[in-house]
Design a protein around this motif. Sequence first.
Motif, short mmCIF file in Angstrom:
data_model
loop_
_atom_site.label_atom_id
_atom_site.label_comp_id
_atom_site.label_asym_id
_atom_site.label_seq_id
_atom_site.Cartn_x
_atom_site.Cartn_y
_atom_site.Cartn_z
N THR A 1 0.81 -1.22 0.00
CA THR A 1 0.00 0.00 0.00
C THR A 1 0.84 1.27 0.00
O THR A 1 0.35 2.34 -0.38
N GLY A 2 2.08 1.18 0.46
CA GLY A 2 2.94 2.36 0.56
C GLY A 2 2.96 2.97 1.94
O GLY A 2 3.82 3.80 2.24
N GLY A 3 2.05 2.57 2.81
CA GLY A 3 2.04 3.11 4.17
C GLY A 3 0.75 2.82 4.89
O GLY A 3 -0.25 2.44 4.28
N ILE A 4 0.78 3.01 6.19
CA ILE A 4 -0.38 2.82 7.07
C ILE A 4 -0.58 4.15 7.78
O ILE A 4 0.24 4.56 8.60
N GLN A 5 -1.66 4.84 7.45
CA GLN A 5 -1.83 6.21 7.94
C GLN A 5 -2.08 6.27 9.44
O GLN A 5 -2.82 5.46 10.00
N TYR B 1 -4.33 1.40 13.95
CA TYR B 1 -4.82 0.17 14.59
C TYR B 1 -6.06 -0.36 13.85
O TYR B 1 -6.19 -1.57 13.63
N LEU B 2 -6.97 0.54 13.49
CA LEU B 2 -8.19 0.12 12.81
C LEU B 2 -7.90 -0.41 11.41
O LEU B 2 -8.51 -1.41 10.98
N THR B 3 -7.00 0.25 10.69
CA THR B 3 -6.67 -0.22 9.35
C THR B 3 -6.14 -1.64 9.39
O THR B 3 -6.49 -2.47 8.54
N LEU B 4 -5.33 -1.94 10.39
CA LEU B 4 -4.78 -3.29 10.49
C LEU B 4 -5.82 -4.27 11.03
O LEU B 4 -5.83 -5.44 10.63
N TRP B 5 -6.73 -3.82 11.89
CA TRP B 5 -7.83 -4.71 12.29
C TRP B 5 -8.65 -5.10 11.07
O TRP B 5 -9.07 -6.26 10.93
N SER B 6 -8.89 -4.15 10.15
CA SER B 6 -9.68 -4.44 8.96
C SER B 6 -9.07 -5.58 8.15
O SER B 6 -9.79 -6.31 7.46
N SER C 1 -11.46 2.06 8.38
CA SER C 1 -11.18 3.35 9.01
C SER C 1 -11.40 4.46 8.00
O SER C 1 -11.17 4.28 6.80
N PRO C 2 -11.82 5.65 8.44
CA PRO C 2 -11.91 6.79 7.51
C PRO C 2 -10.58 7.11 6.84
O PRO C 2 -10.56 7.76 5.80
N PHE C 3 -9.47 6.67 7.46
CA PHE C 3 -8.14 7.00 6.95
C PHE C 3 -7.48 5.80 6.27
O PHE C 3 -6.27 5.76 6.09
N ASP C 4 -8.28 4.83 5.89
CA ASP C 4 -7.78 3.64 5.22
C ASP C 4 -7.16 3.99 3.87
O ASP C 4 -7.66 4.86 3.15
N SER C 5 -6.10 3.28 3.50
CA SER C 5 -5.43 3.58 2.23
C SER C 5 -6.32 3.33 1.02
O SER C 5 -6.12 3.94 -0.04
N TYR D 1 -17.96 9.88 12.85
CA TYR D 1 -16.84 8.99 12.55
C TYR D 1 -17.33 7.90 11.60
O TYR D 1 -17.66 6.79 12.00
N LEU D 2 -17.39 8.24 10.32
CA LEU D 2 -17.99 7.37 9.32
C LEU D 2 -17.01 6.31 8.85
O LEU D 2 -15.94 6.63 8.29
N MET D 3 -17.39 5.06 9.03
CA MET D 3 -16.56 3.93 8.63
C MET D 3 -17.27 3.19 7.49
O MET D 3 -18.36 2.65 7.68
N PRO D 4 -16.68 3.16 6.30
CA PRO D 4 -17.30 2.44 5.18
C PRO D 4 -17.43 0.95 5.47
O PRO D 4 -16.57 0.34 6.11
N ILE D 5 -18.52 0.37 4.98
CA ILE D 5 -18.79 -1.06 5.14
C ILE D 5 -18.39 -1.75 3.84
O ILE D 5 -18.93 -1.44 2.76
N TYR D 6 -17.46 -2.68 3.94
CA TYR D 6 -16.95 -3.40 2.77
C TYR D 6 -17.47 -4.83 2.81
O TYR D 6 -17.34 -5.53 3.82
N HIS D 7 -18.07 -5.26 1.70
CA HIS D 7 -18.58 -6.63 1.63
C HIS D 7 -18.43 -7.17 0.21
O HIS D 7 -18.91 -6.56 -0.75
N ASP D 8 -17.75 -8.30 0.10
CA ASP D 8 -17.61 -9.01 -1.18
C ASP D 8 -17.18 -8.09 -2.33
O ASP D 8 -17.75 -8.11 -3.43
#
Length: 428
Positions: free
Chosen positions: A39-43, A55-60, A297-301, A333-340
């Motif tokens: 990805t080039g980095g973890i914000q 932490y949230l990006t890696l939990w995802s 996370s809102p700051f996900d790459s 704190y809006l977190m997008p929902i990703y599915h399939d």
Amino acid sequence: MTRVSLRAVAALFLERQHLVRPRQRRLTARSVVEFATDTGGIQLDSINVVDRAHYLTLWSRFGPYDKAVLDRLAYRKRVLFEYWAHAACLVPAEHFPSWRWVMNAYADRPRYRNWALWARKNQDTVRAVEQAIRERGPLANADFERPTPKKSTGWWDWKPAAHALDYLWMSGRTLVHSRKHFQKRFDLAERVLPGAVGMSPMLEDAFARWHVRQSLHAMGAATESDLRGYLTFPSFTLAERRKVIAQMQETGEVVEVEVEGVPARKARPRWLALAEDLPALARAGRRRAPRATTILSPFDSLLWYRERVQRLFGFDYKIQVYVPVAQRRHGYYLMPIYHDGQLIGRLDAKAHRDQRWLEVKRVTFEPWFAAGKAPPAASWGLVDPDAALAGLGEALASLARFTQADRVTVARLSPAKLAAPLRREVAK
């Protein structure tokens, strides 16, 4: 010119973002470095409504893990280090020689010359701060606060010292040694990454090519605006970037591709890819839809350049934490929902740590999903709503475990017809 589908571009993007099978791998030194490399980095970000952004990006990607393990890998094992890539990020230690060119040239680049002027004007402060770190070890902003009658420590007015700390970090003379209560503590670069500091930095032309290559690798295929909006540091002019791209096309390293299925616009953008990624794009176009659910996370790459997200997934997203309250849509704190392989909605969440409660204040599903229609852009076909709600219920349970919450509640939901089914899944 090679033709690829919009679905192929989206599929390879998801693969490089480690979202084909999210939350099915264990977080280790190898897996976290692979993710940061792709990805080039973890914000990083200081907002802690649910948890810190990295932490949230890696939990995802990895599901519940011990955050102390990540801290140990970054700040003791030093497999990652902090620098400015898209914004402040954890980047692979192996990338240090690449970023070293930016550090060395930081104050000399036209867009950052104000820093050079400031450093010359405040060179005594810069030298004094650097010497304090040399003599005393890792120091933070708070160690340079102006003394008050109740404080006997601290040396100067805080603001010049804080600027000096930032300047020393961005120019590579210091690096982030560790964080305490999320506050950066700086040490001399040669003490933080002694092996890497000795490596020869890239030359300017090599760095510019590396920067384009890193961005294209992370995205799979990208427009010129995608390249501008993904890794935003250091900034390049359009002319500078196009010159680098032309050089890489001449050598055959970068090729232009035609993307089929892009929503019609007045002007079709030029799409670029690494020549070595053409087989991966072809495979991605034949791949079945990803089968997994997670929350971002809102700051996900994946979301770094939101116009790209709109183009690939038909998902109109804007971080709301910086928007005035009266103008916010869907929550804070809006977190997008990703599915399939799709972004099917967003939720506004808050972790109440003292009460061990994960509160979902609002869930808003995309109209196409709620209506049972096909996704508006890259598509693998209709999304099964029952599977999506079950996946979201399981993902919220996983997020609750990660945030050490014993219960999850869902307050508002749009459309209302999906409220009862989702609450049943959450209650399981």
